[in-house]
Design a protein around this motif. Sequence first.
Motif, mmCIF file in Angstrom:
data_model
loop_
_atom_site.group_PDB
_atom_site.id
_atom_site.type_symbol
_atom_site.label_atom_id
_atom_site.label_comp_id
_atom_site.label_asym_id
_atom_site.label_seq_id
_atom_site.Cartn_x
_atom_site.Cartn_y
_atom_site.Cartn_z
ATOM 1 N N LYS A 220 28.687 45.726 30.994
ATOM 2 C CA LYS A 220 27.307 45.212 30.909
ATOM 3 C C LYS A 220 27.240 43.727 30.782
ATOM 4 C CE LYS A 220 22.939 46.245 28.392
ATOM 5 N NZ LYS A 220 22.409 47.429 27.292
ATOM 6 N N PHE A 221 28.363 43.327 30.058
ATOM 7 C CA PHE A 221 28.243 41.931 29.562
ATOM 8 C C PHE A 221 28.587 41.171 30.824
ATOM 9 C CE2 PHE A 221 30.800 38.139 28.292
ATOM 10 C CZ PHE A 221 29.776 37.514 27.617
ATOM 11 N N ASP A 222 29.663 41.775 31.532
ATOM 12 C CA ASP A 222 30.273 40.826 32.819
ATOM 13 C C ASP A 222 28.904 41.086 33.765
ATOM 14 O OD1 ASP A 222 32.582 40.700 31.724
ATOM 15 O OD2 ASP A 222 33.528 42.350 32.734
ATOM 16 N N ALA A 223 28.248 41.981 33.816
ATOM 17 C CA ALA A 223 27.094 42.133 34.931
ATOM 18 C C ALA A 223 26.032 41.239 34.547
ATOM 19 C CB ALA A 223 26.606 43.564 34.932
ATOM 20 N N GLN A 224 25.830 41.074 33.239
ATOM 21 C CA GLN A 224 24.575 40.184 32.878
ATOM 22 C C GLN A 224 25.107 38.743 32.990
ATOM 23 O OE1 GLN A 224 23.660 40.987 28.779
ATOM 24 N NE2 GLN A 224 22.558 42.933 29.263
ATOM 25 N N LEU A 225 26.603 38.569 32.583
ATOM 26 C CA LEU A 225 27.021 37.169 33.010
ATOM 27 C C LEU A 225 27.109 36.803 34.383
ATOM 28 C CD1 LEU A 225 28.560 34.737 31.632
ATOM 29 C CD2 LEU A 225 30.662 35.971 32.225
ATOM 30 N N ASP A 226 27.244 37.515 35.296
ATOM 31 C CA ASP A 226 27.304 37.225 36.789
ATOM 32 C C ASP A 226 25.824 37.042 37.356
ATOM 33 O OD1 ASP A 226 29.851 37.796 37.016
ATOM 34 O OD2 ASP A 226 29.731 39.887 37.541
ATOM 35 N N GLY A 227 24.803 37.649 36.614
ATOM 36 C CA GLY A 227 23.272 37.467 36.839
ATOM 37 C C GLY A 227 22.913 36.313 36.355
ATOM 38 N N SER A 228 23.154 35.791 35.288
ATOM 39 C CA SER A 228 23.049 34.314 34.913
ATOM 40 C C SER A 228 23.562 33.384 35.423
ATOM 41 C CB SER A 228 23.187 34.238 33.235
ATOM 42 O OG SER A 228 24.845 34.430 33.198
ATOM 43 N N ASP A 229 24.828 33.643 35.987
ATOM 44 C CA ASP A 229 25.726 32.458 36.918
ATOM 45 C C ASP A 229 24.651 32.398 38.242
ATOM 46 O OD1 ASP A 229 27.113 32.137 34.916
ATOM 47 O OD2 ASP A 229 28.992 33.588 35.616
ATOM 48 N N GLU A 230 24.198 33.518 38.661
ATOM 49 C CA GLU A 230 23.670 33.538 40.068
ATOM 50 C C GLU A 230 22.151 32.572 39.953
ATOM 51 O OE1 GLU A 230 23.111 37.139 41.402
ATOM 52 O OE2 GLU A 230 25.271 37.490 41.897
ATOM 53 N N GLY A 231 21.549 32.827 38.908
ATOM 54 C CA GLY A 231 20.308 32.224 38.577
ATOM 55 C C GLY A 231 20.575 30.659 38.374
ATOM 56 N N ASN A 232 21.641 30.314 37.936
ATOM 57 C CA ASN A 232 21.940 28.825 37.596
ATOM 58 C C ASN A 232 22.234 27.726 38.874
ATOM 59 O OD1 ASN A 232 21.105 28.948 35.187
ATOM 60 N ND2 ASN A 232 23.129 29.697 34.439
ATOM 61 N N ASP A 233 22.479 28.615 40.172
ATOM 62 C CA ASP A 233 23.152 28.052 41.156
ATOM 63 C C ASP A 233 22.011 27.194 41.608
ATOM 64 O OD1 ASP A 233 25.612 29.267 41.031
ATOM 65 O OD2 ASP A 233 24.959 30.604 42.166
ATOM 66 N N GLY A 234 22.244 25.959 42.162
ATOM 67 C CA GLY A 234 21.495 24.779 42.505
ATOM 68 C C GLY A 234 21.537 24.540 43.944
ATOM 69 N N ASN A 235 22.774 24.019 44.547
ATOM 70 C CA ASN A 235 23.104 23.325 45.933
ATOM 71 C C ASN A 235 23.724 24.421 46.702
ATOM 72 O OD1 ASN A 235 25.261 23.437 44.405
ATOM 73 N ND2 ASN A 235 25.573 20.900 44.459
ATOM 74 N N ASP A 236 23.998 23.879 47.906
ATOM 75 C CA ASP A 236 24.749 24.754 48.933
ATOM 76 C C ASP A 236 26.268 24.912 48.417
ATOM 77 O OD1 ASP A 236 22.388 24.885 50.266
ATOM 78 O OD2 ASP A 236 23.072 23.271 51.619
ATOM 79 N N GLU A 237 26.899 23.766 47.826
ATOM 80 C CA GLU A 237 28.290 23.932 47.493
ATOM 81 C C GLU A 237 28.444 25.023 46.286
ATOM 82 O OE1 GLU A 237 29.502 20.364 46.580
ATOM 83 O OE2 GLU A 237 29.506 19.235 48.430
ATOM 84 N N THR A 238 27.617 24.970 45.393
ATOM 85 C CA THR A 238 27.773 26.051 44.399
ATOM 86 C C THR A 238 27.608 27.403 44.949
ATOM 87 O OG1 THR A 238 25.529 25.709 43.849
ATOM 88 C CG2 THR A 238 27.136 24.413 42.634
ATOM 89 N N LYS A 239 26.620 27.596 46.118
ATOM 90 C CA LYS A 239 26.418 28.963 46.929
ATOM 91 C C LYS A 239 27.654 29.553 47.270
ATOM 92 C CE LYS A 239 21.270 28.398 47.465
ATOM 93 N NZ LYS A 239 20.282 28.238 48.519
ATOM 94 N N VAL A 240 28.354 28.553 47.960
ATOM 95 C CA VAL A 240 29.575 28.744 48.576
ATOM 96 C C VAL A 240 30.618 29.308 47.501
ATOM 97 C CG1 VAL A 240 31.577 28.159 50.006
ATOM 98 C CG2 VAL A 240 29.244 27.145 50.521
ATOM 99 N N SER A 241 30.769 28.589 46.493
ATOM 100 C CA SER A 241 31.866 28.944 45.341
ATOM 101 C C SER A 241 31.201 30.242 44.830
ATOM 102 C CB SER A 241 31.776 27.740 44.318
ATOM 103 O OG SER A 241 30.593 27.678 43.810
ATOM 104 N N ARG A 242 29.771 30.636 44.796
ATOM 105 C CA ARG A 242 29.479 31.505 44.065
ATOM 106 C C ARG A 242 29.701 32.923 44.947
ATOM 107 N NH1 ARG A 242 22.950 32.296 43.999
ATOM 108 N NH2 ARG A 242 23.649 32.548 46.275
ATOM 109 N N GLY A 243 29.770 32.722 46.242
ATOM 110 C CA GLY A 243 30.079 33.810 47.104
ATOM 111 C C GLY A 243 31.411 34.290 47.031
ATOM 112 N N GLN A 244 32.542 33.197 46.745
ATOM 113 C CA GLN A 244 33.646 33.498 46.626
ATOM 114 C C GLN A 244 33.723 34.210 45.263
ATOM 115 O OE1 GLN A 244 35.857 30.049 47.012
ATOM 116 N NE2 GLN A 244 35.210 29.560 49.127
#
Length: 687
Positions: A220-244
């Motif tokens: 549950k903690f990992d799922a919430q952490l992944d969701g918070s990380d997705e909300g903080n993404d700003g630019n395209d580079e971070t989106k690419v790294s987020r996909g990985q």
Amino acid sequence: MVTDDKDSGDEDDSDSSDDDNTENGDDEYASSHSDSSADDEEDNEDEMGNLSKWKESLSERTAARRKINLMQLVYGKPESKSSDEMKEISDEGSEDDEFFKPKGEGNKISQEGIHENDVDVDDCSKFLSNVSLKDWSSDDMVASIRDRFVTGDWSKASLRNQLSKGTDGDEDDEAFGDFEDLETGQKYESHGTDEVGGSRKDNDLAAEERKLKKLALRAKFDAQLDGSDEGNDGNDETKVSRGQTNASGFYDKLKEEMELRKQVNIAELNELDEVTRVEIEGYRTGSYLRLEFRDVPFEMVENFDPCHPILVGGLALGEENVGYMQVRLKRHRWHKKVLKTRDPIIVSIGWRRYQTVPIYAIEDHNGRHRMLKYTPEHMHCLAMFWGPLAPPHTGVVAIQNLSSNQASFRITATATVMEFNHAARIVKKIKLVGYACKIFKKTAFIEEMFTSNLEIARFEGAAIRTVSGIRGQVKKAAKEEIGNKSKKKGGPTREGIARCTFEDKIKKGDIVFLRAWTQVEVPQFYNPLTTALQPRNETWQGMKTVSELRWEKNLPVPVNKDSLYKPIERKQRKFNPLVIPKSLQAALPFASKPKDIPFRKRSLLENRRAVVMEPKERKVHALVQHLQLIRSEKMKKQKIKDDVKRKARAVELAKEEQISKKRQREERRGRYIEQEKQNKKIRRTES
């Protein structure tokens, strides 16, 4: 002297104050330093006045210039302090205020230096501890572990294990205790029992339940952490790294779910009794089983040898069927003889050993599988045989027989399974010969080439050729009234007469032949080895090869006369003289005109008259004959010498040719080996 004593006393006081400061915390260090400095100033002013002020500045400069001890920063200070001081330090370290310190406070600890009592302490970076060593030379220490070996008494150990198992739950409760989830606000209380002799099953279930709760909270903690990380993404580079990271996170999440499901299944299975668990889960690894087999031949029980154990294995779902097996085979380099097609061999594939009859073939550039009569020398070939199926990439070992008194190498070939239950079309060359029975302008009826009209229909459109080089094509089967003689004249009706067309008119004596490919049928034969049904001193005997049967029966090798090489003897043909018409002779030039000489019944006088030589002419004629005789004798001797030289030269050329053939064979062998290595590398890279 009095002044020196006081100075020494002041130095002792300052040293003791420094030691007190190093042993206490940062706050105590500041307060104690101020108190001790104030007391020292009052004493010095009362006794010595301003004589000891230079010492204060000296101690401050010494403390400022003191270097940081990296070993203490990495490994901590040596444990040489008293128990009371250690308790104070542990109490201070356990407070929540010590987790975060202001900037610069950490440097105060590094300025403490080495305590005077820590000089003889062991280096903590060496991990040497003599406290845990015991004196094993004493009899009491040896007797304390005597029951831990096979020859000891295990009754005490079993009682001790039961007590330790009963107290596992209490230890877990003491280790984990009550805790509160800061995210959900849910409180978890320990469920430890006061009874020491609690059941092992309850303790295991409690431990499994706590473990499952931890895994659930972690997921549950990992799922919430992944969701918070997705909300903080700003630019395209971070989106690419987020996909990985999401891809790796999905894999980790999947593993966590599998582990969670596994733990839930184990917890559910632990609640069942052994019989029900075996029916659901099956027998676990390490269990002792008793297998019962039905319809076992009695020879296996009579000839059972305990020195040769029986291995029990399992077969996959597809291995129970029987079909065609295609393997990539190579004759072993230590086996002296080549392998012949349709000679039985014993193959070992997986759990099975059986005898079968293989057909060897090689794949041409156009994908055709051409049959080989013998296996190649230093190359791989394909082998097709009938037997139980095995999965691809399974190793195969082939031997000729099971006798242990062989003088040669036993392993005949090694192979790898390519395909199974796939009947590849293996073909071989065939040459059909026929003769012309009726000839028309460019059409002829060919007999003795085919046996039936159905066979003619199979070869419709095939290319044929005569010995003289005239090409043709098979059309259709001849009609019965055309190809055969009429029944009224007593002619039998025959089939297999084909109507063929040619480029030019053929003659009656021309031989017509057809080159084609015919399919080779793989024998559906396999004989399992039954070595377990006979005594160990007997050798299993299966199908014998043709050569073995001929050797046992003392039969010669059959010779086909048509396969032997014979000298070609052709009759000399006599042609009629060339006859030129008179009209054509008149148009020819004189040099090309035939000179007809009339036949004379009586020879000319020049041929009939006798020549009488004079004595001088006779001497000249005799001299010429003698010279011719001498010349002929010289020519005979020279011819004999030339024959001797020619024979010697032929022997030398034969030796050189043998040496060159041997060299070419070695070069060809090395080239084949290099080619095989490259093919192995290519197959390894492709796989």
